[in-house]
Design a protein around this motif. Sequence first.
Motif, PDB file in Angstrom:
ATOM      1  N   ASN A 234      11.520  58.804  42.201  1.00 30.50           N
ATOM      2  CA  ASN A 234      12.341  59.943  41.798  1.00 30.50           C
ATOM      3  C   ASN A 234      12.065  61.138  42.706  1.00 30.50           C
ATOM      4  O   ASN A 234      11.012  61.767  42.596  1.00 30.50           O
ATOM      5  CB  ASN A 234      12.064  60.298  40.340  1.00 30.50           C
ATOM      6  N   THR A 235      12.991  61.421  43.599  1.00 27.94           N
ATOM      7  CA  THR A 235      12.855  62.574  44.502  1.00 27.94           C
ATOM      8  C   THR A 235      14.137  63.409  44.422  1.00 27.94           C
ATOM      9  O   THR A 235      14.964  63.195  43.538  1.00 27.94           O
ATOM     10  CB  THR A 235      12.598  62.099  45.952  1.00 27.94           C
ATOM     11  N   GLN A 237      17.687  64.804  46.079  1.00 27.16           N
ATOM     12  CA  GLN A 237      18.712  64.629  47.104  1.00 27.16           C
ATOM     13  C   GLN A 237      19.635  65.846  47.090  1.00 27.16           C
ATOM     14  O   GLN A 237      19.784  66.498  46.068  1.00 27.16           O
ATOM     15  CB  GLN A 237      19.553  63.358  46.851  1.00 27.16           C
ATOM     16  N   ASP A 244      20.322  69.612  43.077  1.00 29.91           N
ATOM     17  CA  ASP A 244      19.798  68.253  43.138  1.00 29.91           C
ATOM     18  C   ASP A 244      20.952  67.292  42.861  1.00 29.91           C
ATOM     19  O   ASP A 244      21.472  67.232  41.756  1.00 29.91           O
ATOM     20  CB  ASP A 244      18.693  68.086  42.094  1.00 29.91           C
ATOM     21  N   ASP A 248      19.565  59.350  43.089  1.00 28.81           N
ATOM     22  CA  ASP A 248      18.639  58.317  42.591  1.00 28.81           C
ATOM     23  C   ASP A 248      18.745  58.140  41.071  1.00 28.81           C
ATOM     24  O   ASP A 248      17.990  57.391  40.465  1.00 28.81           O
ATOM     25  CB  ASP A 248      17.198  58.639  43.002  1.00 28.81           C
ATOM     26  N   PHE A 250      18.492  60.657  38.776  1.00 28.65           N
ATOM     27  CA  PHE A 250      17.825  61.687  37.980  1.00 28.65           C
ATOM     28  C   PHE A 250      17.784  63.030  38.699  1.00 28.65           C
ATOM     29  O   PHE A 250      17.243  63.138  39.791  1.00 28.65           O
ATOM     30  CB  PHE A 250      16.386  61.267  37.659  1.00 28.65           C
TER      31      PHE A 250
HETATM   32 CA    CA Z   1      15.874  62.580  41.548  1.00 22.03          CA
END
Ligand code: CA
Length: 363
Positions: A234-235, A237, A244, A248, A250
């Motif tokens: 979970n990063t 984007q 955000d 991904d 989330f």
């Molecule tokens: Ca994320």
Amino acid sequence: MDVNRRTLRITIAIIGSALMQEPPAFCGTAEFQPTIANKNQSPGKPQQGMVWIPGGEFSMGAAVNGAGSHEMPMASNDSQPVHRVYVGGFWMDATPVTNAQFEKFVRATGYVTIAERTPTKEEFPTAPEENLVPGSVVFAPTDHEVLLNDHYQWWSYVKGANWRHPLGPQSDIKGKDNYPVVQIAYPDAEAYAKWAGKRLPTEAEFEFAARGGLSGKTYAWGDEFRPGGKWMANTWQGKFPVKDAAEDGFAGIAPVKSFPPNGYGLYDIAGNVWEWCSDWYRPDYYETLADKGGVARNPQGPDSPFDPAEPNEKKRVHRGGSFLCNEQYCSRYIVGTRGKGEVNTGTNHLGFRCVKSASQTPR
Ligand SMILES: [Ca+2]
Ligand SMILES: [Cu+2]
């Protein structure tokens, strides 16, 4: 925004260092050798919610893969030089500690976290009286694109923010039992670990575990960020810190186990939330170990903390990166790379997990 002395003290400790470091001194000298995991089986009964990490010898650190701060993603300079380390086997929580688990601890003990306590005049002698209120540090996206040179644009001290209200009084954790607990300062994490009959991992243990038996890989799962197009952590984007894009799945924090585990069965070992390690932070610690030569056995970190960027703050190591990490600013989901934070500072992207020594295991 409420900038008081506490804000000034604490926010700087969080995320800002990625861009302000001197150019890497060890560029291209990284040398990784194979991980030699111990052969021993896990001692005693399986520990609920934990996985056995065999320990062994490995190459610790990260290759700094750029010559300047704008070449992203890259590791932090303090993760050089790569050096050889041995850690003994241990149990490790398969996931970060969740809200439900932390709730259980608070119910059993009545523990009050740092963010819930009122800061005192003694701690912050120059802060105006009205700012001495419980709270913690919260990320808020900016409403327009900003230069990434001043993290006060997206971090602020929010009154009433704590683990039950991670973004401030208006927020809560209802329906989020299975999310990592955040807004946890180091003493809070330590208190939980003690109650649970566990302890916090050393930085070396964390990295050995995170590498999952691999050696010299960029990520906990290999060298490709998205193998076969699959999201592995979970990063962030999209444009940081404006929006955000959640490609991904989330935007913000994710429930634990939303992404695949690493080779040792550890979930969320990269991304989602930063995690406390027990080592004091010093940027030159790896150099000190490498200078001694040989294999550093169960290193526990330096004797005292020192961060030249903020020499008066006592910081410990953070590992793993968070849902805010991204390739434009802070790519700390890279497995060997390091973070750090002032010990009394929690944030909405910082949690922890525990470990247990083999010797603590009932046979
Ligand atoms: Ca994320
Ligand atoms: Cu980051």
